[in-house]
Enzyme design. Structure first.
Site, short mmCIF file in Angstrom:
data_model
loop_
_atom_site.label_atom_id
_atom_site.label_comp_id
_atom_site.label_asym_id
_atom_site.label_seq_id
_atom_site.Cartn_x
_atom_site.Cartn_y
_atom_site.Cartn_z
N GLY A 185 7.12 39.32 3.20
CA GLY A 185 6.18 40.42 3.32
C GLY A 185 6.82 41.62 3.98
O GLY A 185 8.01 41.87 3.83
N ILE A 213 7.53 42.27 7.15
CA ILE A 213 8.60 42.00 8.12
C ILE A 213 9.91 41.73 7.39
O ILE A 213 10.97 42.24 7.76
CB ILE A 213 8.23 40.81 9.03
CG1 ILE A 213 7.01 41.16 9.88
CG2 ILE A 213 9.40 40.41 9.92
CD1 ILE A 213 6.41 39.98 10.62
N ARG A 261 5.12 33.05 -2.60
CA ARG A 261 4.24 32.49 -3.63
C ARG A 261 4.41 33.19 -4.97
O ARG A 261 4.33 32.57 -6.03
CB ARG A 261 2.77 32.61 -3.18
CG ARG A 261 2.35 31.64 -2.11
CD ARG A 261 0.88 31.78 -1.80
NE ARG A 261 0.55 33.13 -1.33
CZ ARG A 261 -0.69 33.55 -1.10
NH1 ARG A 261 -1.71 32.75 -1.34
NH2 ARG A 261 -0.90 34.79 -0.67
N GLY A 320 7.56 33.43 12.37
CA GLY A 320 6.26 33.49 11.71
C GLY A 320 5.19 32.85 12.57
O GLY A 320 4.70 33.43 13.53
N ARG A 321 4.84 31.62 12.24
CA ARG A 321 3.88 30.85 13.01
C ARG A 321 4.44 29.44 13.23
O ARG A 321 5.05 28.85 12.34
CB ARG A 321 2.52 30.77 12.30
CG ARG A 321 1.70 32.06 12.39
CD ARG A 321 1.25 32.33 13.81
NE ARG A 321 0.39 33.51 13.92
CZ ARG A 321 0.83 34.71 14.26
NH1 ARG A 321 2.14 34.91 14.46
NH2 ARG A 321 -0.01 35.73 14.38
N GLU A 340 1.50 26.52 22.16
CA GLU A 340 2.05 27.56 23.02
C GLU A 340 1.19 27.71 24.27
O GLU A 340 -0.04 27.74 24.17
CB GLU A 340 2.12 28.89 22.26
CG GLU A 340 3.10 28.87 21.11
CD GLU A 340 3.22 30.21 20.38
OE1 GLU A 340 2.51 31.18 20.76
OE2 GLU A 340 4.04 30.30 19.45
N HIS A 383 7.40 33.58 22.15
CA HIS A 383 6.55 34.38 21.26
C HIS A 383 6.69 35.86 21.63
O HIS A 383 5.70 36.56 21.89
CB HIS A 383 5.08 33.94 21.35
CG HIS A 383 4.30 34.26 20.10
ND1 HIS A 383 3.37 33.41 19.56
CD2 HIS A 383 4.31 35.36 19.30
CE1 HIS A 383 2.84 33.96 18.47
NE2 HIS A 383 3.40 35.14 18.30
N ALA A 384 7.93 36.30 21.66
CA ALA A 384 8.26 37.64 22.14
C ALA A 384 8.59 38.62 21.03
O ALA A 384 8.85 39.80 21.31
CB ALA A 384 9.46 37.54 23.10
N ALA A 385 8.59 38.18 19.79
CA ALA A 385 9.03 39.05 18.70
C ALA A 385 8.07 40.22 18.48
O ALA A 385 8.50 41.35 18.25
CB ALA A 385 9.19 38.25 17.41
#
Length: 313
Positions: free
Chosen positions: A152, A154, A174, A232-233, A262, A281-283
């Site tokens: 996407g 990013i 996808r 991502g996640r 987290e 989770h610093a991005a």
């Protein structure tokens, strides 16, 4: 119309005269006098606060989350007729920058160099004379094959930086096709792409479809010198399988900014692996252009226009 704005971010936002903008504390229930709000902006709200808002804001028509992924809002139980828009595109620059830093840290083994520094050890094996074109190891982006799974905004920001440093970038998504000048293949191409991948960058959202998308079977397809990067996640990666792959040497390492739980629990085996790089989770955390997106969608809501980043429910 009443618009609730979170106190977790400073927004230089001008609203029309017929819109009342009210700041609310994200770590407390919305005050009773403001439960008549029709619009809610979310940023850093705890789960309990979102669930409370879902139960107590009966006139709500629109929720704008500034997070790229709307999973926290979707899980809170808001009525299905409420329009939810995401913060997609607000984090493209910051997450791409962080992903690039993790990839370069892996290539130059900063994880091992920092451990050596803490131990006051001169890591001579990682300095001095080095092969110009190392074989069977990932030590440079020059000539490296980078696969980005989840192509996407990013990824389209990150890919040109990787290419500028000499990498060949292939996307997986996808819907296949060319995006921003890079080839994007369908998920069914993974068995062909992964065996020739030096760096696998995960930028997938958290959905039922993507849960543990990177499984033990997928990890097994990667070459033993490959690194996995996840910005991502956390739920998209099978963490026990990833840890097992690193420990067994089936892959060279992982650089992770997101995790299924987290903060990452202290007992997680990921902490102690020398070839696992962990960031908290610093991005993201810096939504660039948030006020403009809110203003655009607020105008669309009031005029019957099309809101940007509508989340399918």
């Amino acid at each position: 119309m009443k618009l609730l704005l979170p106190d977790s971010i400073d927004l230089d936002l001008t609203v029309p005269p017929d819109v009342t903008a009210v700041r609310y504390a994200v770590d407390a229930p919305v005050p009773d006098e403001h439960t008549d709000a029709e619009a809610l902006v979310v940023w850093g709200n705890p789960e309990a606060q979102l669930r409370d808002a879902a139960a107590r804001l009966p006139r709500l028509r629109w929720i704008q989350t500034l997070a790229a992924g709307p999973d926290a809002v979707l899980a809170a139980g808001f009525a299905p007729d409420i329009v939810i828009t995401s913060g997609r595109s607000l984090h493209d620059l910051t997450v791409a920058e962080h992903a690039l830093s993790l990839i370069l840290a892996a290539a130059r083994r900063l994880n091992l160099l920092i451990r050596a520094q803490v131990g006051h050890r001169w890591a001579g094996e990682l300095g001095g004379l080095q092969p110009v074109a190392p074989v069977g190891t990932f030590r440079t982006l020059r000539g490296a094959s980078v696969t980005i799974w989840g192509f996407g905004g990013i990824a389209t920001t990150l890919a040109p930086h990787l290419a500028a440093l000499g990498a060949t970038v292939t996307g997986v998504a996808r819907h296949p096709g060319d995006r921003a000048g890079f080839p994007v293949l369908g998920v069914d191409a993974l068995p062909t792409v992964l065996p020739t991948t030096d760096v696998l960058v995960m930028i997938l959202p958290a959905t039922d479809e993507t849960r543990h998308a990177l499984s033990a079977d997928q990890l097994y397809l990667l070459p033993s010198h490959a690194w996995v990067i996840n910005v991502g996640r956390g739920a998209t990666v099978n963490e026990p399988a990833l840890l097992a792959a690193v420990r067994a040497g089936r892959i060279a390492g992982a650089a992770l900014d997101v995790f299924e739980t987290e903060p990452l629990p202290p007992e997680s085996g990921l902490w102690d692996e020398p070839n696992v790089i962990i960031t908290p989770h610093a991005a993201g955390g810096r939504p660039i252009g948030a006020a403009a997106l809110i203003a655009e969608n607020l105008t669309a809501l009031r005029t019957g226009g099309h809101l940007r980043n509508i989340v399918e429910r």
